[in-house]
Design an enzyme around this catalytic site. Structure first.
Site, PDB file in Angstrom:
ATOM      1  N   TYR A  55       0.997  -1.160  -0.047  1.00  0.00           N
ATOM      2  CA  TYR A  55      -0.060   0.064   0.145  1.00  0.00           C
ATOM      3  C   TYR A  55       0.921   1.211  -0.028  1.00  0.00           C
ATOM      4  O   TYR A  55       1.309   1.831   1.091  1.00  0.00           O
ATOM      5  CB  TYR A  55      -0.865  -0.107   1.228  1.00  0.00           C
ATOM      6  CG  TYR A  55      -1.992  -1.024   1.146  1.00  0.00           C
ATOM      7  CD1 TYR A  55      -2.259  -1.848  -0.140  1.00  0.00           C
ATOM      8  CD2 TYR A  55      -2.942  -1.364   2.056  1.00  0.00           C
ATOM      9  CE1 TYR A  55      -3.339  -2.733  -0.257  1.00  0.00           C
ATOM     10  CE2 TYR A  55      -3.659  -2.437   2.134  1.00  0.00           C
ATOM     11  CZ  TYR A  55      -3.997  -3.104   0.862  1.00  0.00           C
ATOM     12  OH  TYR A  55      -4.925  -4.004   0.808  1.00  0.00           O
ATOM     13  N   HIS A 133      -0.721 -12.338   0.184  1.00  0.00           N
ATOM     14  CA  HIS A 133      -1.675 -11.429  -0.627  1.00  0.00           C
ATOM     15  C   HIS A 133      -2.444 -12.091  -1.955  1.00  0.00           C
ATOM     16  O   HIS A 133      -3.476 -11.713  -1.800  1.00  0.00           O
ATOM     17  CB  HIS A 133      -0.703 -10.127  -0.842  1.00  0.00           C
ATOM     18  CG  HIS A 133      -1.658  -8.853  -0.948  1.00  0.00           C
ATOM     19  ND1 HIS A 133      -1.012  -7.471  -0.624  1.00  0.00           N
ATOM     20  CD2 HIS A 133      -2.923  -8.379  -1.311  1.00  0.00           C
ATOM     21  CE1 HIS A 133      -2.254  -6.658  -1.016  1.00  0.00           C
ATOM     22  NE2 HIS A 133      -3.234  -7.233  -1.378  1.00  0.00           N
ATOM     23  N   PRO A 214     -15.590  -4.235   1.077  1.00  0.00           N
ATOM     24  CA  PRO A 214     -16.856  -4.797   1.384  1.00  0.00           C
ATOM     25  C   PRO A 214     -17.975  -3.605   0.644  1.00  0.00           C
ATOM     26  O   PRO A 214     -19.159  -3.962   0.591  1.00  0.00           O
ATOM     27  CB  PRO A 214     -16.946  -4.549   2.816  1.00  0.00           C
ATOM     28  CG  PRO A 214     -15.820  -3.406   3.207  1.00  0.00           C
ATOM     29  CD  PRO A 214     -14.964  -3.655   2.135  1.00  0.00           C
ATOM     30  N   PHE A 218     -13.666   2.056  -3.664  1.00  0.00           N
ATOM     31  CA  PHE A 218     -13.734   3.321  -3.425  1.00  0.00           C
ATOM     32  C   PHE A 218     -13.747   3.890  -4.829  1.00  0.00           C
ATOM     33  O   PHE A 218     -14.209   5.167  -5.124  1.00  0.00           O
ATOM     34  CB  PHE A 218     -12.570   3.844  -2.682  1.00  0.00           C
ATOM     35  CG  PHE A 218     -11.088   3.805  -3.166  1.00  0.00           C
ATOM     36  CD1 PHE A 218     -10.763   4.723  -4.180  1.00  0.00           C
ATOM     37  CD2 PHE A 218     -10.422   2.879  -2.729  1.00  0.00           C
ATOM     38  CE1 PHE A 218      -9.680   4.836  -4.551  1.00  0.00           C
ATOM     39  CE2 PHE A 218      -9.034   2.858  -3.152  1.00  0.00           C
ATOM     40  CZ  PHE A 218      -8.647   3.879  -4.268  1.00  0.00           C
TER      41      PHE A 218
HETATM   42  N1  LIG Z   1      -6.539  -8.515  -0.083  1.00  0.00           N
HETATM   43  C1  LIG Z   1      -6.893  -7.703  -1.112  1.00  0.00           C
HETATM   44  O1  LIG Z   1      -6.404  -8.135  -2.182  1.00  0.00           O
HETATM   45  C2  LIG Z   1      -7.341  -6.339  -1.040  1.00  0.00           C
HETATM   46  C3  LIG Z   1      -7.824  -5.756  -2.171  1.00  0.00           C
HETATM   47  C4  LIG Z   1      -8.291  -4.553  -2.088  1.00  0.00           C
HETATM   48  C5  LIG Z   1      -8.761  -3.995  -0.818  1.00  0.00           C
HETATM   49  N2  LIG Z   1      -8.341  -4.615   0.326  1.00  0.00           N
HETATM   50  C6  LIG Z   1      -8.652  -4.189   1.436  1.00  0.00           C
HETATM   51  O2  LIG Z   1      -9.965  -3.949   1.703  1.00  0.00           O
HETATM   52  C7  LIG Z   1     -10.059  -2.320   2.163  1.00  0.00           C
HETATM   53  C8  LIG Z   1     -11.254  -1.912   1.748  1.00  0.00           C
HETATM   54  O3  LIG Z   1     -11.556  -1.765   0.369  1.00  0.00           O
HETATM   55  P1  LIG Z   1     -11.738  -0.583  -0.263  1.00  0.00           P
HETATM   56  O4  LIG Z   1     -10.910   0.675   0.314  1.00  0.00           O
HETATM   57  O5  LIG Z   1     -10.923  -0.650  -1.667  1.00  0.00           O
HETATM   58  O6  LIG Z   1     -13.021  -0.174  -0.787  1.00  0.00           O
HETATM   59  P2  LIG Z   1     -14.470  -0.172   0.184  1.00  0.00           P
HETATM   60  O7  LIG Z   1     -14.183  -0.420   1.597  1.00  0.00           O
HETATM   61  O8  LIG Z   1     -15.423  -1.231  -0.394  1.00  0.00           O
HETATM   62  O9  LIG Z   1     -14.892   1.262  -0.007  1.00  0.00           O
HETATM   63  C9  LIG Z   1     -14.377   2.430   0.660  1.00  0.00           C
HETATM   64  C10 LIG Z   1     -14.974   3.665   0.110  1.00  0.00           C
HETATM   65  O10 LIG Z   1     -16.199   3.498   0.657  1.00  0.00           O
HETATM   66  C11 LIG Z   1     -16.527   4.802   1.279  1.00  0.00           C
HETATM   67  N3  LIG Z   1     -17.379   4.608   2.481  1.00  0.00           N
HETATM   68  C12 LIG Z   1     -16.660   3.835   3.447  1.00  0.00           C
HETATM   69  N4  LIG Z   1     -17.680   3.832   4.574  1.00  0.00           N
HETATM   70  C13 LIG Z   1     -18.673   4.587   4.308  1.00  0.00           C
HETATM   71  C14 LIG Z   1     -19.808   5.090   4.850  1.00  0.00           C
HETATM   72  N5  LIG Z   1     -20.145   4.651   5.889  1.00  0.00           N
HETATM   73  N6  LIG Z   1     -20.635   5.902   4.155  1.00  0.00           N
HETATM   74  C15 LIG Z   1     -20.343   6.496   2.928  1.00  0.00           C
HETATM   75  N7  LIG Z   1     -19.065   6.006   2.291  1.00  0.00           N
HETATM   76  C16 LIG Z   1     -18.400   5.177   3.003  1.00  0.00           C
HETATM   77  C17 LIG Z   1     -15.240   5.613   1.535  1.00  0.00           C
HETATM   78  O11 LIG Z   1     -15.467   6.744   1.297  1.00  0.00           O
HETATM   79  P3  LIG Z   1     -14.546   8.052   1.558  1.00  0.00           P
HETATM   80  O12 LIG Z   1     -13.625   8.051   0.527  1.00  0.00           O
HETATM   81  O13 LIG Z   1     -15.346   9.388   1.347  1.00  0.00           O
HETATM   82  O14 LIG Z   1     -13.990   8.051   2.935  1.00  0.00           O
HETATM   83  C18 LIG Z   1     -14.352   4.945   0.533  1.00  0.00           C
HETATM   84  O15 LIG Z   1     -14.356   5.639  -0.772  1.00  0.00           O
HETATM   85  C19 LIG Z   1      -8.836  -2.004   1.781  1.00  0.00           C
HETATM   86  O16 LIG Z   1      -8.728  -0.512   2.355  1.00  0.00           O
HETATM   87  C20 LIG Z   1      -7.699  -2.884   1.832  1.00  0.00           C
HETATM   88  O17 LIG Z   1      -7.404  -2.884   3.421  1.00  0.00           O
HETATM   89  C21 LIG Z   1      -7.879  -5.775  -0.013  1.00  0.00           C
END
Ligand SMILES: NC(=O)c1ccc[n+]([C@@H]2O[C@H](COP(=O)([O-])OP(=O)(O)OC[C@H]3O[C@@H](n4cnc5c(N)ncnc54)[C@H](OP(=O)(O)O)[C@@H]3O)[C@@H](O)[C@H]2O)c1
Length: 288
Positions: A55, A133, A214, A218
């Site tokens: 990251y 990963h 989840p 983003f």
């Molecule tokens: N293992 C893997 O291969 C892998 C791959 C991808 C991601 N990940 C992990 O999964 C985590 C989460 O995934 P992600 O960050 O891609 O996407 P996400 O959690 O699905 O979505 C994040 C987005 O949702 C918005 N959000 C979050 N809570 C909210 C709420 N209560 N109300 C309104 N908007 C909300 C945030 O807004 P704001 O921008 O306005 O704050 C952000 O833009 C990552 O941070 C990472 O740690 C792992």
């Protein structure tokens, strides 16, 4: 506020964690806001942070996510030892033709080296939970998992997770790691349900299932209409539809965890309340 807690391997931690990725890859906020976001989550009771060796911004300094988590925990006045910090090795960033991409290296040498670098960047002797990963098609899965086992044997990691794994790969990892394997982190959300087989299989095997992206990620979802039914339920409860999405995921089993990402305190503070949101049987049936 006491947040919903669940067992993840030997740890008891909050069912809703913080996904750190948006704080350090392209589109990240400034350092002050990033630290504020992590502190806001911790102050509200969140005890699970998910980061990764990879990251960082393409073309930028590596491991900025892990270093940020370390810095945020060091400058936080709460009980640091209660926070489960998970990280991952096996991915790295590429910057080709101006386009940021993700690449994999699952060779044992790379995983062992990166695992040790992760511990150093996080400022710990032993990482609470270290994920492999993503499978590397160039390396037999067994070889990558043997390297993860070596990291436990050497004390670099206390427990191991695998990510982006199939049912067959879970079986391989269980065969090599046994009880050291505690978690599977796969993509799961209303826009990505293909991992339902591993969601069910992890329950059967006594492993945690951690949903990544989840909320659908983003970046704007290609098909936003799938969230309409979540919006309808949200209106009845007077909460955000994101809380309903997270609560629906958590309802899939007591082994399920969510790690929503956030760029700012407001969104993670809202998401953290999802564990307390009770959906009725009728609502859950409607959500699918
Ligand atoms: N293992 C893997 O291969 C892998 C791959 C991808 C991601 N990940 C992990 O999964 C985590 C989460 O995934 P992600 O960050 O891609 O996407 P996400 O959690 O699905 O979505 C994040 C987005 O949702 C918005 N959000 C979050 N809570 C909210 C709420 N209560 N109300 C309104 N908007 C909300 C945030 O807004 P704001 O921008 O306005 O704050 C952000 O833009 C990552 O941070 C990472 O740690 C792992």
């Amino acid at each position: 506020m006491t947040l919903l807690a669940r067992n993840l391997g030997p740890y008891t931690t909050t069912a809703v964690g913080l996904g750190e990725m948006p704080l350090t890859i392209e589109g990240k906020p400034d350092l002050e806001q990033a630290i504020e976001t992590i502190h806001a989550a911790l102050d509200a009771g969140c005890r699970h942070i998910d980061t990764a060796w990879a990251y960082y911004e393409s073309g930028g300094e590596e491991q900025t996510g892990e270093k940020l988590v370390h810095q945020a925990l060091q400058s936080w006045s709460g009980p640091r030892q209660d926070v489960l910090v998970a990280t991952k090795v096996g991915h790295f960033r590429n910057f080709t033709d101006g386009r940021p991409t993700w690449d994999v290296d699952g060779s044992p040498e790379n995983l062992i080296r990166r695992g040790k670098e992760s511990a150093k960047a996080l400022g710990v002797d032993s990482i609470d939970l270290l994920y492999f990963h993503r499978p590397d098609p160039k390396v037999p899965y067994e070889q990558s998992i043997e390297a993860m086992k070596q990291l436990v044997d050497e004390g670099v990691a206390k427990t191991i997770g695998i990510s982006n794994a199939s049912v067959d790969q879970i079986d391989i990892a269980l065969g090599i790691l046994g009880d050291d394997l505690v978690s599977v982190q796969n993509q799961y959300s209303p826009v990505f349900r293909e991992s339902e087989d591993t969601l069910a299989y992890t329950a059967e095997k006594g492993l945690a299932f951690v949903c990544w992206s989840p909320l659908g990620g983003f970046r704007k979802a290609k098909d936003d209409t799938v969230f309409e039914v979540f919006r309808q339920v949200a209106r009845q409860h007077g909460v955000s539809y994101q809380q309903v999405v997270l609560a629906w995921e958590l309802s899939k089993g007591r082994h399920v965890f969510v790690i929503p990402g956030a760029h700012r305190p407001a969104t993670i503070l809202d998401s953290l309340q999802a564990g307390e949101l009770e959906l009725t049987i009728d609502e859950l049936a409607k959500l699918g």
